[in-house]
Design a protein around this motif. Structure first.
Motif, short mmCIF file in Angstrom:
data_model
loop_
_atom_site.label_atom_id
_atom_site.label_comp_id
_atom_site.label_asym_id
_atom_site.label_seq_id
_atom_site.Cartn_x
_atom_site.Cartn_y
_atom_site.Cartn_z
N GLY A 18 -6.85 -7.42 22.07
CA GLY A 18 -8.18 -7.82 21.64
C GLY A 18 -8.36 -7.81 20.14
N CYS A 19 -7.44 -7.25 19.40
CA CYS A 19 -7.56 -7.18 17.95
C CYS A 19 -7.29 -8.52 17.28
CB CYS A 19 -6.59 -6.14 17.39
SG CYS A 19 -6.97 -4.47 17.95
N ARG A 20 -6.50 -9.36 17.89
CA ARG A 20 -6.15 -10.64 17.30
C ARG A 20 -7.07 -11.73 17.81
NH1 ARG A 20 0.40 -11.11 17.36
NH2 ARG A 20 0.80 -9.40 15.94
N THR A 21 -7.59 -12.50 16.88
CA THR A 21 -8.39 -13.66 17.24
C THR A 21 -7.83 -14.86 16.49
OG1 THR A 21 -9.96 -13.26 15.45
CG2 THR A 21 -10.47 -12.29 17.61
N GLY A 22 -8.32 -16.03 16.81
CA GLY A 22 -7.83 -17.22 16.14
C GLY A 22 -6.57 -17.72 16.81
N VAL A 23 -5.83 -18.54 16.09
CA VAL A 23 -4.59 -19.12 16.59
C VAL A 23 -3.42 -18.35 15.98
CG1 VAL A 23 -3.23 -21.23 16.71
CG2 VAL A 23 -5.71 -21.36 16.78
N ILE A 24 -2.46 -17.98 16.81
CA ILE A 24 -1.31 -17.21 16.35
C ILE A 24 -0.06 -18.09 16.41
CG2 ILE A 24 0.13 -15.18 16.75
CD1 ILE A 24 -2.67 -14.38 16.01
N LEU A 25 0.65 -18.18 15.29
CA LEU A 25 1.97 -18.80 15.25
C LEU A 25 2.97 -17.66 15.27
CD1 LEU A 25 1.45 -21.47 12.44
CD2 LEU A 25 1.44 -21.83 14.90
N GLN A 26 3.77 -17.59 16.31
CA GLN A 26 4.66 -16.45 16.47
C GLN A 26 6.04 -16.71 15.91
OE1 GLN A 26 4.43 -15.59 20.67
NE2 GLN A 26 2.65 -14.29 20.37
N GLU A 27 6.60 -15.66 15.34
CA GLU A 27 7.98 -15.62 14.88
C GLU A 27 8.33 -16.77 13.94
OE1 GLU A 27 10.72 -14.97 18.07
OE2 GLU A 27 9.62 -13.24 18.79
N THR A 28 7.61 -16.85 12.83
CA THR A 28 7.95 -17.85 11.82
C THR A 28 9.16 -17.34 11.03
OG1 THR A 28 6.39 -16.91 10.23
CG2 THR A 28 5.58 -18.66 11.67
N ARG A 89 10.67 -9.99 8.84
CA ARG A 89 10.90 -11.23 9.57
C ARG A 89 11.30 -10.95 10.99
NH1 ARG A 89 14.41 -15.48 6.02
NH2 ARG A 89 14.09 -14.38 4.11
N PRO A 90 10.98 -11.83 11.88
CA PRO A 90 10.12 -13.00 11.77
C PRO A 90 8.65 -12.58 11.77
CG PRO A 90 10.92 -12.83 14.01
CD PRO A 90 11.57 -11.71 13.23
N TYR A 91 7.87 -13.24 10.93
CA TYR A 91 6.45 -12.95 10.81
C TYR A 91 5.63 -13.77 11.79
CZ TYR A 91 7.94 -10.96 6.38
OH TYR A 91 8.58 -10.21 5.42
N ASP A 92 4.47 -13.27 12.14
CA ASP A 92 3.48 -14.03 12.89
C ASP A 92 2.41 -14.46 11.90
OD1 ASP A 92 4.85 -13.49 15.22
OD2 ASP A 92 3.48 -11.93 15.90
N LEU A 93 1.82 -15.61 12.14
CA LEU A 93 0.72 -16.08 11.31
C LEU A 93 -0.53 -16.18 12.17
CD1 LEU A 93 2.30 -18.99 9.23
CD2 LEU A 93 2.01 -16.61 8.59
N GLN A 94 -1.63 -15.72 11.65
CA GLN A 94 -2.91 -15.81 12.32
C GLN A 94 -3.78 -16.76 11.51
OE1 GLN A 94 -5.05 -12.12 12.33
NE2 GLN A 94 -6.48 -12.82 13.86
N VAL A 95 -4.29 -17.80 12.17
CA VAL A 95 -5.12 -18.80 11.51
C VAL A 95 -6.51 -18.73 12.11
CG1 VAL A 95 -5.39 -21.25 10.97
CG2 VAL A 95 -3.09 -20.28 11.18
N GLU A 96 -7.51 -18.50 11.27
CA GLU A 96 -8.89 -18.42 11.71
C GLU A 96 -9.75 -19.33 10.85
OE1 GLU A 96 -9.91 -14.03 13.04
OE2 GLU A 96 -8.97 -14.06 11.07
N VAL A 97 -10.72 -19.98 11.46
CA VAL A 97 -11.73 -20.72 10.72
C VAL A 97 -13.04 -19.97 10.91
CG1 VAL A 97 -13.02 -22.88 10.56
CG2 VAL A 97 -10.55 -22.93 10.92
N ILE A 98 -13.60 -19.52 9.80
CA ILE A 98 -14.81 -18.71 9.79
C ILE A 98 -15.99 -19.60 9.42
CG2 ILE A 98 -15.92 -16.65 8.86
CD1 ILE A 98 -13.17 -16.06 10.15
N ILE A 99 -17.08 -19.46 10.18
CA ILE A 99 -18.32 -20.19 9.87
C ILE A 99 -19.33 -19.18 9.34
CG2 ILE A 99 -20.15 -21.65 10.78
CD1 ILE A 99 -18.27 -22.23 13.19
N GLU A 100 -19.89 -19.50 8.19
CA GLU A 100 -20.95 -18.68 7.61
C GLU A 100 -22.23 -19.51 7.55
OE1 GLU A 100 -18.56 -15.58 4.76
OE2 GLU A 100 -19.38 -17.39 3.83
N ASP A 101 -23.33 -18.86 7.82
CA ASP A 101 -24.63 -19.52 7.84
C ASP A 101 -25.51 -18.87 6.77
OD1 ASP A 101 -26.46 -21.33 8.79
OD2 ASP A 101 -27.13 -20.08 10.45
N ARG A 102 -26.34 -19.69 6.12
CA ARG A 102 -27.24 -19.16 5.10
C ARG A 102 -28.42 -18.47 5.78
NH1 ARG A 102 -27.77 -20.35 -0.30
NH2 ARG A 102 -26.56 -22.26 -0.12
N GLY A 103 -28.64 -17.23 5.42
CA GLY A 103 -29.74 -16.46 5.98
C GLY A 103 -31.05 -16.78 5.29
N GLU A 104 -32.10 -16.14 5.74
CA GLU A 104 -33.42 -16.35 5.15
C GLU A 104 -33.48 -15.88 3.70
OE1 GLU A 104 -36.41 -14.59 7.62
OE2 GLU A 104 -35.81 -15.77 9.38
#
Length: 145
Positions: A18-28, A89-104
Motif C-alpha cells: 500500500g505504500c507505493r502508488t502511481g505506475v511502477i517500472l520494475q528492474e530498470t 541496481r536494478p532500480y524500480d521507478l515510480q511515476v506519479e502525476v499529482i493534481i493540485e487545486d487552488r484553495g480559497e
C-alpha cells in the motif's frame, strides 16, 4: 501465539504494498545518473530535484499537458514526480502525476493523483531507458573494481 504470527505474516505484505502508488517500472537496468538523463528527456528540465537526486519533479502543466506560463491564472495544476527506488541496481521507478487545486486562500494544495496520465509518461520513460541501454558501449561499462 501461532495465530498472531500468521496474522502478522499476512498483514505486513498488504501494508507494504500500500505504500507505493502511481505506475511502477520494475528492474530498470541503468545506473542512477543514466536513469536521470532518460527521465529528463521525457519530463523536461526538472523544477526540483531531491537532495539525493532520486526524486525529480517536473514543471507545472495543465490538464492538456501544456506548460503553465502564468500560475496566477491557473485554478489547477499538474506535475510529474519520478522516484528512483532501491539502493542498488536494478532500480524500480515510480511515476506519479499529482493534481493540485487552488484553495480559497489562493494557495495550491494536493487534490488527487492521476494514474491514467502517469501511464503514458512511464511508457515514454521506459522507451528512453531502452534507447539509452542500446547506446551503451562495452568499454564504457567496464569497471576495474
Amino acid at each position: 501465539m501461532k495465530r498472531l504470527a500468521w496474522l502478522f505474516a499476512l498483514t505486513i505484505p498488504v501494508l507494504m504494498s500500500g505504500c507505493r502508488t502511481g505506475v511502477i517500472l520494475q528492474e530498470t537496468p541503468l545506473g542512477v545518473s543514466e536513469t536521470r538523463v532518460a527521465i529528463v528527456t521525457v519530463i523536461g528540465e526538472p523544477r526540483l530535484v531531491s537532495p539525493d537526486g532520486r526524486e525529480l519533479y517536473s514543471k507545472f502543466y495543465d490538464k492538456k499537458g501544456n506548460l503553465i506560463g502564468r500560475l496566477e491564472m491557473a485554478t489547477e495544476r499538474y506535475y510529474t514526480l519520478v522516484s528512483i527506488l532501491g539502493d542498488r541496481r536494478p532500480y524500480d521507478l515510480q511515476v506519479e502525476v499529482i493534481i493540485e487545486d487552488r484553495g480559497e486562500d489562493g494557495k495550491f494544495m494536493f487534490f488527487d493523483k492521476d494514474e491514467a496520465k502517469a501511464r503514458p509518461i512511464a511508457e515514454k520513460i521506459k522507451k528512453a531507458l531502452n534507447q539509452s541501454l542500446g547506446n551503451r558501449n562495452v568499454i564504457d561499462d567496464f569497471r576495474s573494481f
